[in-house]
Design a protein around this motif. Sequence first.
Motif, mmCIF file in Angstrom:
data_model
loop_
_atom_site.group_PDB
_atom_site.id
_atom_site.type_symbol
_atom_site.label_atom_id
_atom_site.label_comp_id
_atom_site.label_asym_id
_atom_site.label_seq_id
_atom_site.Cartn_x
_atom_site.Cartn_y
_atom_site.Cartn_z
ATOM 1 N N ASP A 188 10.231 -15.098 -1.176
ATOM 2 C CA ASP A 188 10.152 -16.547 -1.346
ATOM 3 C C ASP A 188 10.721 -17.222 -0.102
ATOM 4 O OD1 ASP A 188 9.037 -16.345 -3.851
ATOM 5 O OD2 ASP A 188 10.968 -16.520 -4.900
ATOM 6 N N LEU A 189 10.039 -18.290 0.347
ATOM 7 C CA LEU A 189 10.470 -19.017 1.535
ATOM 8 C C LEU A 189 11.146 -20.321 1.134
ATOM 9 C CD1 LEU A 189 8.121 -17.044 2.467
ATOM 10 C CD2 LEU A 189 7.901 -18.558 4.442
ATOM 11 N N PRO A 190 11.892 -20.931 2.033
ATOM 12 C CA PRO A 190 12.652 -22.138 1.680
ATOM 13 C C PRO A 190 11.790 -23.317 1.230
ATOM 14 C CG PRO A 190 13.466 -21.208 3.740
ATOM 15 C CD PRO A 190 12.217 -20.465 3.396
ATOM 16 N N ASP A 191 10.535 -23.356 1.651
ATOM 17 C CA ASP A 191 9.695 -24.496 1.295
ATOM 18 C C ASP A 191 8.988 -24.313 -0.044
ATOM 19 O OD1 ASP A 191 7.875 -22.561 1.975
ATOM 20 O OD2 ASP A 191 6.682 -23.831 3.307
ATOM 21 N N GLY A 192 9.318 -23.215 -0.758
ATOM 22 C CA GLY A 192 8.729 -22.994 -2.070
ATOM 23 C C GLY A 192 7.499 -22.103 -2.061
ATOM 24 N N THR A 193 7.031 -21.710 -0.887
ATOM 25 C CA THR A 193 5.889 -20.807 -0.805
ATOM 26 C C THR A 193 6.364 -19.357 -0.822
ATOM 27 O OG1 THR A 193 5.910 -20.841 1.623
ATOM 28 C CG2 THR A 193 4.561 -22.498 0.496
ATOM 29 N N SER A 194 5.419 -18.444 -0.906
ATOM 30 C CA SER A 194 5.756 -17.017 -0.939
ATOM 31 C C SER A 194 4.930 -16.260 0.091
ATOM 32 C CB SER A 194 5.486 -16.427 -2.335
ATOM 33 O OG SER A 194 6.306 -17.043 -3.303
ATOM 34 N N ARG A 195 5.478 -15.161 0.519
ATOM 35 C CA ARG A 195 4.788 -14.256 1.441
ATOM 36 C C ARG A 195 4.961 -12.830 0.946
ATOM 37 N NH1 ARG A 195 1.231 -15.170 5.387
ATOM 38 N NH2 ARG A 195 2.196 -13.562 6.703
ATOM 39 N N GLU A 196 3.976 -12.001 1.235
ATOM 40 C CA GLU A 196 4.074 -10.591 0.886
ATOM 41 C C GLU A 196 4.033 -9.760 2.158
ATOM 42 O OE1 GLU A 196 1.005 -7.989 -1.302
ATOM 43 O OE2 GLU A 196 2.426 -8.646 -2.865
ATOM 44 N N VAL A 197 5.089 -8.991 2.372
ATOM 45 C CA VAL A 197 5.145 -8.057 3.496
ATOM 46 C C VAL A 197 4.579 -6.740 3.003
ATOM 47 C CG1 VAL A 197 6.622 -6.823 5.113
ATOM 48 C CG2 VAL A 197 7.139 -9.197 4.494
ATOM 49 N N SER A 198 3.501 -6.310 3.613
ATOM 50 C CA SER A 198 2.830 -5.100 3.153
ATOM 51 C C SER A 198 2.797 -4.073 4.278
ATOM 52 C CB SER A 198 1.400 -5.436 2.719
ATOM 53 O OG SER A 198 0.744 -4.289 2.214
ATOM 54 N N LEU A 199 3.262 -2.856 3.990
ATOM 55 C CA LEU A 199 3.233 -1.750 4.951
ATOM 56 C C LEU A 199 2.329 -0.658 4.401
ATOM 57 C CD1 LEU A 199 7.035 -1.445 5.868
ATOM 58 C CD2 LEU A 199 5.244 -2.739 7.066
ATOM 59 N N ILE A 200 1.480 -0.097 5.283
ATOM 60 C CA ILE A 200 0.525 0.915 4.869
ATOM 61 C C ILE A 200 0.831 2.232 5.554
ATOM 62 C CG2 ILE A 200 -1.110 0.213 6.666
ATOM 63 C CD1 ILE A 200 -3.377 0.944 4.711
ATOM 64 N N ALA A 201 0.701 3.317 4.825
ATOM 65 C CA ALA A 201 0.965 4.653 5.365
ATOM 66 C C ALA A 201 -0.167 5.079 6.290
ATOM 67 C CB ALA A 201 1.128 5.653 4.218
ATOM 68 N N GLU A 202 0.174 5.470 7.510
ATOM 69 C CA GLU A 202 -0.798 5.935 8.499
ATOM 70 C C GLU A 202 -0.219 7.139 9.237
ATOM 71 O OE1 GLU A 202 -3.792 5.054 8.894
ATOM 72 O OE2 GLU A 202 -3.951 3.095 7.896
ATOM 73 N N THR A 203 -1.071 7.787 10.013
ATOM 74 C CA THR A 203 -0.612 8.946 10.786
ATOM 75 C C THR A 203 0.012 8.538 12.107
ATOM 76 O OG1 THR A 203 -2.833 9.178 11.738
ATOM 77 C CG2 THR A 203 -2.321 10.472 9.752
ATOM 78 N N THR A 204 -0.214 7.288 12.530
ATOM 79 C CA THR A 204 0.395 6.767 13.753
ATOM 80 C C THR A 204 1.057 5.440 13.444
ATOM 81 O OG1 THR A 204 -1.681 5.671 14.389
ATOM 82 C CG2 THR A 204 -1.291 7.884 15.278
ATOM 83 N N ALA A 205 2.025 5.080 14.279
ATOM 84 C CA ALA A 205 2.756 3.827 14.050
ATOM 85 C C ALA A 205 2.004 2.651 14.664
ATOM 86 C CB ALA A 205 4.149 3.923 14.654
ATOM 87 N N GLY A 206 2.109 1.517 14.027
ATOM 88 C CA GLY A 206 1.513 0.279 14.511
ATOM 89 C C GLY A 206 2.014 -0.872 13.677
ATOM 90 N N PRO A 207 1.683 -2.133 14.042
ATOM 91 C CA PRO A 207 2.127 -3.286 13.258
ATOM 92 C C PRO A 207 1.676 -3.162 11.807
ATOM 93 C CG PRO A 207 1.202 -3.984 15.357
ATOM 94 C CD PRO A 207 0.899 -2.523 15.220
ATOM 95 N N GLY A 208 2.619 -3.317 10.890
ATOM 96 C CA GLY A 208 2.294 -3.243 9.479
ATOM 97 C C GLY A 208 2.042 -1.833 8.989
#
Length: 458
Positions: free
Chosen positions: A235-255
């Motif tokens: 939850d963010l201060p302005d009342g909105t929401s965000r979802e941080v999603s991480l996916i399993a991969e064989t190499t590293a990268g954003p997310g």
Amino acid sequence: MAMTPFAPGAVDSRRNADMFVQMRKQGADLERQLTTGRRADSYGELGIKRGQALDLRGRVSGLESWQQGINSADTRLKMMLKSIEGLDKIANDTKAISALPASRVIPGANPQEQMLAQANLQGAIDFLNAEFGGRSLFAGRAHDEKPVANYNAIMEGVTARIATRAAADDVAGTGHLAVSRTGATVEIADTDPAGFTIAGASSSGGSITPADGPPASFTVTQSPAVGERINLTLDLPDGTSREVSLIAETTAGPGQFVTGGTPAQVAENIETAMQDALESEASTALTAASALLASQEYFDDPDNWYNGSDPADPDQARSTATLRIDETQTVGIGAQANEDGFRELLSQLAALSATDFSDGSTPRLEAMMSRVRDNLTPQGGEQSIAQIGMELGVAASTMSEAAERHKATQVMVQNELGEIEDTNTEETVTKLMTLQTRLQASYQTTSLLSQLSLVNFL
């Protein structure tokens, strides 16, 4: 006792003289009526109809007074609606631009969306400070005040608020979320009420067990398959929401986090990826939410920027200027620059104008523009600029209908008054000619009678 001899002709002479005097007076009055077009010079000379004439005159005066007020207010409303049209265009143009892909932000330079917002903010201030006849249109009852502070003062105040709020929300870090690992378990703890607030945790496969907390955690039970996800809802201060999603991969990268090792190794990879993801979210979504909230808080306090009247009750803005348009009807034509629709536009433009994009963060601009677009789209029950314009438009329409009604009534009253006060030219000419004929005949008869004598008679 002396006797005054009686002269039979003396009475007739006096009667003739009186008749001539009356006829001359009547003739003079008819000539005056013919010249002025009026039956009398005063109400008293109208006789029993003078009361009716006075009543009709009073109605005419009242109608004229209402018409004058309507005419003046009509000009005022047209100027107000022109300003509102300009403000609504600024809002719509900003939403349209926000729906487009953000321009590439060059480090050390202001993006074009920001420069446009700065120009639009100045324009919005000018619209809300518009005057008519030396009186401010959007200051409520404070006609002599410019309701909105100048651009520089607003920018200074909003910039300071954004900086203070940004520090409190830890937008330069992870939004007050601390990521740690113990063995195969990764914990995300909320260390401060400001910034992000953890709302929940979930996963898409059976290899990682989530826990909402506090603190939220992810426990790796076995190496997840490629494509499995873990999700952290914030939850963010302005009342909105965000979802941080991480996916399993064989190499590293954003997310992404690397899978294929032991549960502890995978947990370590999740820890690193989560830290990076939270820092990214803090520099984009949280920065945007924090800046917009800071700007809204600045404008929610009218003492910062609003100099008009009734700052505590903007919902009653129409009643700050009322106009009686007939005996029973009054319309409200007031407006205040601190009404919700106006205030929302100012706060969004100010936040976009004051946010720092000097590091070249295009994702931050995208996050800001997305929120600006959403915030400028009124939800159910929220006041919009268009709604304010509609309310004033209804007032203008009501006034126009009253004006047309008064015109029709005035014609009827003037006709009725004319029948009492005004003369009929043809009728007056006819009476005058008839009187002149009678007067001439009377002169001739008198002249003939004056020549009679006993000698002439014999």
